[in-house]
Enzyme design. Structure first.
Site, PDB file in Angstrom:
ATOM      1  N   ASN A 132      25.747  -8.238 -54.626  1.00 44.60           N
ATOM      2  CA  ASN A 132      25.792  -9.472 -53.831  1.00 44.60           C
ATOM      3  C   ASN A 132      26.913  -9.435 -52.793  1.00 44.60           C
ATOM      4  OD1 ASN A 132      25.240 -10.998 -56.960  1.00 44.60           O
ATOM      5  ND2 ASN A 132      23.709 -10.811 -55.366  1.00 44.60           N
ATOM      6  N   ASP A 144      23.401 -25.955 -54.166  1.00 46.55           N
ATOM      7  CA  ASP A 144      24.105 -24.718 -54.510  1.00 46.55           C
ATOM      8  C   ASP A 144      23.817 -23.701 -53.403  1.00 46.55           C
ATOM      9  OD1 ASP A 144      24.965 -22.297 -55.521  1.00 46.55           O
ATOM     10  OD2 ASP A 144      24.400 -22.766 -57.582  1.00 46.55           O
ATOM     11  N   HIS A 203      24.092 -18.295 -52.057  1.00 45.86           N
ATOM     12  CA  HIS A 203      23.587 -17.149 -51.289  1.00 45.86           C
ATOM     13  C   HIS A 203      23.375 -17.453 -49.815  1.00 45.86           C
ATOM     14  CE1 HIS A 203      23.020 -14.802 -54.960  1.00 45.86           C
ATOM     15  NE2 HIS A 203      22.728 -15.970 -55.497  1.00 45.86           N
ATOM     16  N   GLU A 216      19.006 -25.037 -55.166  1.00 48.16           N
ATOM     17  CA  GLU A 216      19.692 -23.988 -54.408  1.00 48.16           C
ATOM     18  C   GLU A 216      19.223 -24.094 -52.959  1.00 48.16           C
ATOM     19  OE1 GLU A 216      19.507 -19.969 -56.195  1.00 48.16           O
ATOM     20  OE2 GLU A 216      19.127 -20.948 -58.096  1.00 48.16           O
ATOM     21  N   HIS A 233      19.196 -21.957 -60.635  1.00 49.25           N
ATOM     22  CA  HIS A 233      20.055 -21.057 -61.400  1.00 49.25           C
ATOM     23  C   HIS A 233      20.411 -21.647 -62.765  1.00 49.25           C
ATOM     24  CE1 HIS A 233      23.883 -18.794 -62.121  1.00 49.25           C
ATOM     25  NE2 HIS A 233      23.230 -17.841 -61.487  1.00 49.25           N
ATOM     26  N   LYS A 260      30.070 -13.589 -54.042  1.00 46.02           N
ATOM     27  CA  LYS A 260      28.952 -12.993 -53.305  1.00 46.02           C
ATOM     28  C   LYS A 260      29.426 -12.574 -51.913  1.00 46.02           C
ATOM     29  CE  LYS A 260      26.329 -14.809 -56.792  1.00 46.02           C
ATOM     30  NZ  LYS A 260      26.073 -16.027 -57.561  1.00 46.02           N
ATOM     31  N   SER A 265      18.299 -17.393 -55.313  1.00 42.00           N
ATOM     32  CA  SER A 265      18.933 -16.129 -55.676  1.00 42.00           C
ATOM     33  C   SER A 265      17.941 -15.059 -56.086  1.00 42.00           C
ATOM     34  CB  SER A 265      19.934 -16.358 -56.802  1.00 42.00           C
ATOM     35  OG  SER A 265      19.279 -16.876 -57.943  1.00 42.00           O
TER      36      SER A 265
HETATM   37  C1  LIG Z   1      25.942 -16.460 -58.827  1.00 42.07           C
HETATM   38  C2  LIG Z   1      25.486 -17.859 -58.855  1.00 42.07           C
HETATM   39  C3  LIG Z   1      26.199 -18.837 -59.539  1.00 42.07           C
HETATM   40  C4  LIG Z   1      27.367 -18.497 -60.417  1.00 42.07           C
HETATM   41  O1  LIG Z   1      28.489 -18.183 -59.684  1.00 42.07           O
HETATM   42  P1  LIG Z   1      29.661 -17.323 -60.382  1.00 42.07           P
HETATM   43  O2  LIG Z   1      30.842 -17.622 -59.539  1.00 42.07           O
HETATM   44  O3  LIG Z   1      29.217 -15.923 -60.348  1.00 42.07           O
HETATM   45  O4  LIG Z   1      29.813 -17.854 -61.772  1.00 42.07           O
HETATM   46  C5  LIG Z   1      25.786 -20.138 -59.420  1.00 42.07           C
HETATM   47  N1  LIG Z   1      24.698 -20.468 -58.701  1.00 42.07           N
HETATM   48  C6  LIG Z   1      23.956 -19.536 -58.067  1.00 42.07           C
HETATM   49  C7  LIG Z   1      22.755 -19.963 -57.304  1.00 42.07           C
HETATM   50  C8  LIG Z   1      24.325 -18.204 -58.129  1.00 42.07           C
HETATM   51  O5  LIG Z   1      23.575 -17.283 -57.538  1.00 42.07           O
END
Ligand SMILES: *Cc1c(COP(=O)(O)O)cnc(C)c1O
Length: 388
Positions: free
Chosen positions: A28, A199, A202, A170, A114, A230, A174
């Protein structure tokens, strides 16, 4: 049975894995910032100046000037009144949502959100409905249905059916690489007086002007989650929000209160990445170009992928065995592209997920394209196991 695999980063998108050098199309680190000298230098500078650890939780003595500076800079970058650091995105999602919603609330979330969001939603005890992926018509239908049901149950029609409604999704998914229509979500949230919790793990860094992500244009979004492991290449999460919500969470959110503050080296890496972020337009343009080319290639070869290109490109397969077989065949061609199987994705939607990075030179993308062309027979011959 899943197993951990050891990876040695070699820079420029290459890793050593199982004694072989592979091109990593599964990470990522979309802009390669985990290896960027300015990021590493800033981490080292903060480490030297402040030591290895923050020494306490944020509310005790763990808030250093560098935490405050980073939050102020992120608020400006994300176009929000305030920003609040969390140790991980998982910790943010799983502990923020229960402070906003309770058993008298209603949450509508995309069916593919997620796991960390689901953890938070479940912990809140709110009634929740998972609407069909990216289907805002279905989202609105679910909203109307539950509001009508609830007001029929209410003897006192003046009572509000729910104390609060939340929409949780999201922005760029992801596992699928497709995007939610943030403008339409904002619209819907306004019409139903719902909170919008996005969220952008990405989206940020890769999409939007200067990499601000997919939510920065919309001040109506109540909560924006940005993860820093990421595109930012390090670790942690930041929540974009109002000053009022920030104050509320400093007083109520267990995932902020009962944990040690992020260490100085990590804050340095994040600050270094944030300072670079507005200046990486050519990297972003290159990444989007490669994504568009590869998307076109995948379709031309007959693979089933996402409808639109992005830096996350799934290759959809018929079974977990096929996903494993394709990943293995690609690895034999020196491409690291991991299989993603149920329960990480819904049963029957097994895939190999390609994630792209701007650090790969054009030659790596050519090698990937050649490998994909060479291994395509694999997905037609792999048997489907009975226990799939
Ligand atoms: C990776 C991810 C998370 C978690 O984040 P971390 O900092 O790795 O714990 C939360 N939401 C989404 C959509 C993700 O892809």
């Amino acid at each position: 049975m899943r197993e951990l695999r050891e990876i040695e980063p070699l820079g420029a998108g290459q890793v050593r894995c199982g004694g072989k050098i592979l091109l990593n199309f599964s990470g990522n680190d979309y802009l390669g910032l985990s290896q960027h000298p300015a990021v590493i230098d800033r981490a080292r500078a903060y480490l030297d100046r402040y030591g290895a650890g923050a020494g306490a939780s944020r509310l005790v003595t763990g808030t250093l000037d560098i935490h405050e500076q980073l939050e102020a800079d992120f608020a400006a970058f994300l176009n929000r009144e305030a920003a609040l650091l969390f140790n991980t995105g998982f910790q943010a999602n799983s502990t923020l949502l229960p402070t906003l919603f309770d058993r008298s609330s209603l949450i509508l979330c995309d069916r593919l959100v997620h796991n960390s969001l689901l953890q938070g939603i479940r912990a809140s005890k709110a009634k929740f409905i998972r609407y069909r992926h990216n289907d805002l018509g279905h989202l609105e239908q679910c909203l109307n249905q539950s509001l009508n049901q609830k007001s029929n149950q209410n003897l006192h029609q003046t009572d509000k059916p729910y104390n609060r409604i939340g929409i949780v999704t999201e922005t760029l998914f992801s596992m699928d690489g497709d995007r939610a229509d943030v403008g339409a979500l904002v619209d819907l949230a306004q019409r139903y007086n719902a909170w919008l919790y996005l969220d952008d793990a990405h989206g940020v860094g890769v999409w939007g002007a200067q990499g601000q992500g997919l939510a920065a244009l919309y001040p109506e979004v109540d909560v924006t989650i940005v993860t820093l492991g990421k595109a930012f290449g390090s670790f942690g999460a930041i929540v974009g929000c109002s000053q009022h919500l920030k104050n509320y969470w400093i007083n109520t959110c267990p995932g902020l209160i009962y944990t040690t503050a992020l260490p100085p080296a990590t804050i340095g890496a994040i600050q270094g990445a944030l300072d670079l972020m507005p200046h990486l337009d050519s990297e972003r343009i290159y990444l989007h170009e490669q994504a568009a080319n590869l998307h076109h290639t995948l379709q031309g070869l007959g693979y089933t992928t996402s409808a639109e290109p992005s830096h996350i490109l799934p290759i959809r397969l018929q079974s977990p065995a096929q996903a494993l077989a394709l990943a293995q065949a690609l690895e034999d061609q020196e491409i690291l592209a991991t299989a993603i199987r149920s329960p990480t994705v819904p049963p029957g939607s097994d895939r190999v997920r390609l994630t792209l990075s701007s650090v790969h030179p054009p030659a790596h993308y050519q090698a990937l394209t050649q490998a994909l062309a060479k291994v395509i027979p694999i997905i037609h011959i792999a048997p489907c196991p009975n226990n799939a």
